[in-house]
Write an enzyme that holds these catalytic residues in place. Structure first.
Site, mmCIF file in Angstrom:
data_model
loop_
_atom_site.group_PDB
_atom_site.id
_atom_site.type_symbol
_atom_site.label_atom_id
_atom_site.label_comp_id
_atom_site.label_asym_id
_atom_site.label_seq_id
_atom_site.Cartn_x
_atom_site.Cartn_y
_atom_site.Cartn_z
ATOM 1 N N ASN A 201 0.855 -1.268 0.032
ATOM 2 C CA ASN A 201 0.013 0.167 0.109
ATOM 3 C C ASN A 201 0.936 1.326 -0.028
ATOM 4 O O ASN A 201 0.293 2.339 0.040
ATOM 5 C CB ASN A 201 -0.674 0.055 1.138
ATOM 6 N N HIS A 233 4.075 7.411 1.298
ATOM 7 C CA HIS A 233 3.685 6.541 2.339
ATOM 8 C C HIS A 233 4.431 5.248 2.036
ATOM 9 O O HIS A 233 4.425 4.784 1.093
ATOM 10 C CB HIS A 233 2.250 5.988 2.027
ATOM 11 N N GLY A 375 -5.793 8.191 1.791
ATOM 12 C CA GLY A 375 -6.811 6.973 1.016
ATOM 13 C C GLY A 375 -6.199 6.038 0.222
ATOM 14 O O GLY A 375 -4.984 5.809 0.319
ATOM 15 N N HIS A 400 -5.427 5.219 10.616
ATOM 16 C CA HIS A 400 -4.270 5.424 9.923
ATOM 17 C C HIS A 400 -4.531 5.618 8.621
ATOM 18 O O HIS A 400 -3.826 5.798 7.448
ATOM 19 C CB HIS A 400 -3.273 4.539 10.225
#
Length: 477
Positions: A201, A233, A375, A400
């Site tokens: 992710n 991220h 998102g 988170h």
């Protein structure tokens, strides 16, 4: 409906003592009616299992992005008394300090006439995917410095600005790190991966600030409507994964040594004050620092691309904040009216410290800590602010991310990556990834709706909405 649960508020549910044998405290999770169908019984059982661990305080908790994980449910939060409690890799995760940072630019969407070229250049500059290798050639001494000093090391190496470290949780360098507890195998995995994005992710995303909910807080954080921003991220890569693997083996033996009774071996733990507990904490902190340095190196690469492509200055690309997700922290919180030293595990959860907390950067002290909630690919991300309510109710914690509803294997079986790419393209969102499988795994349909998840924590008051960001271009590992 899962038998045995008790609804205690509009968005609050309790898992009572006795749901599984040996619970010391109840479990508590936060969920709206719209999200309740996504709740997994296995994740609730994991939440109850956490409540059996020695020294746990008040509740085992889970945020609205709750789903099944290793040991703790993802979205899990638990605080343990420092003197009587334990520390557990299952409450941190394999990707230690998987986290998010938000960068602002002086650009607007109208300035991105060469969006495809910028995305391609970032894709070339930041290695992505499983086994991605950095262009950096770290010496053993430099790796030690990364693990000890975190983002401070990268800034001192010329890969950042003086203001960057101050705008990170823990100022980008977690105290207590001791690389001597990091194995040679973990080090060998970390050397080639500094400044790489990884898979799963993790992402690098070009976004636009589409909606301002709190103009005063947005001004403090330096975000304006229509502004182009960058969100990153990622975490500690193979080094963090190996630290977790290594210390799990040690702590599995410690469970027997200290006569700890657990319903799930994935919760392997040791007393915080034990040699095994201290060793894991020191290695975890070293991996967390590696992750902050990793995100700092990526930030440097992003700045270089934008400076060359858009004609803006290096210092014009400002770090708003960098938050950690998977980490255990030694903090002080009010417990039954007494200031108490605790170890807070946040497994897929974000710190959300409120106004005037000493660990919040001085520029944000009156507003509260910036809280960054990404998102899923193609959906909105959010900037929120920490609150006094979170300090009182959740040990300064919030959600988170969106939270999965399909495993990666399920997503690949039911979703076609090329179709997702085409669908997002029609919405004006460009996607770059090593292969279509990486897109399918992280498709929007594999996650809960991010807007509904953040609305729950906003309504609860454990973090408050400030800005919504919509994606323009996404790089997936």
């Amino acid at each position: 409906m899962i038998d045995g649960l008790t609804r205690t508020g509009e968005y609050e549910w309790e898992v009572p003592v006795g749901f599984v044998a040996g619970m010391h405290v109840p479990g508590k999770f936060f969920l709206s009616d719209a999200l309740f169908p996504t709740l997994e019984e296995g994740a609730v059982t994991q939440l109850a299992n956490v409540a059996t661990m020695p020294g746990i305080i008040r509740h085992s908790m889970a945020m609205p992005d709750i789903h099944w994980g290793y040991g703790f449910p993802i979205g899990g939060v638990a605080a343990f008394d420092y003197s009587t409690g334990v520390i557990s890799p299952g409450g941190v995760g394999f990707d230690i300090n998987c986290g998010v940072r938000l960068l602002t630019t002086p650009l607007t969407v109208k300035d991105l006439t060469n969006k495809k070229e910028i995305l391609d250049e970032m894709y070339d500059a930041v290695p992505v995917g499983v086994g991605a290798r950095s262009s950096l050639r770290l010496s053993p001494k430099q790796l030690e410095a990364m693990m000890t000093d975190g983002s401070v090391w990268a800034v001192e190496e010329g890969m950042g600005t003086a203001a960057d470290a101050a705008c990170c949780e823990e100022s980008g360098s977690m105290a207590g790190a001791d690389p001597s507890h990091v194995s040679q195998k973990a080090r060998s995995r970390g050397v080639p991966q500094s400044g790489t994005l990884g898979a799963g992710n993790h992402f690098l995303e070009i976004q636009v600030a589409s909606e301002i909910f709190d103009s005063e807080a947005a001004k403090v954080y330096g975000v304006e409507e229509g502004q182009v921003c960058i969100m990153v991220h990622c975490g500690s890569r193979g080094l963090g994964h190996q630290v977790c693997t290594d210390h799990l083996q040690i702590l599995e033996r410690a469970v027997e040594k200290y006569h700890i009774s657990l319903p799930d071996r994935q919760l392997a733990c040791a007393p915080l004050t034990s040699p095994e507990g201290k060793a894991y904490f020191s290695a975890m902190a070293a991996a967390a620092n590696y992750a902050w340095a990793n995100r700092q190196v990526i930030t440097h690469q992003i700045r270089n691309v934008l400076c060359a492509s858009c004609g803006i200055g290096y210092d014009d690309i400002r770090l708003v904040y960098d938050v950690a997700h998977n980490v255990a922290k030694i903090e002080e919180h009010d417990v039954d009216g007494k200031r108490t030293k605790v170890c807070v595990h946040r497994k897929g959860a974000t710190r959300a410290f409120g106004p005037e907390c000493p660990d919040v950067p001085s520029a944000y002290a009156r507003t509260g800590q910036p809280v960054i909630i990404p998102g899923s690919m193609g959906t909105s991300s959010y900037l929120l602010k920490g609150t006094a309510e979170a300090m009182e109710r959740t040990f300064g914690s919030t959600c988170h991310g969106a939270g999965r509803v399909l495993s990666r294997s399920q997503a690949k079986k039911t979703i076609k990556g090329n179709q997702v790419r085409e669908d997002l393209g029609r919405e004006g969102i460009m996607v770059r990834a090593p292969h279509d499988g990486a897109i399918a795994e992280e498709a929007p349909g594999a996650y809960k709706p991010s807007g509904e998840v953040v609305s729950v924590v906003d309504r609860l008051g454990i973090s408050r909405l400030v800005v919504r960001f919509d994606p323009l271009g996404v790089i997936k590992g």
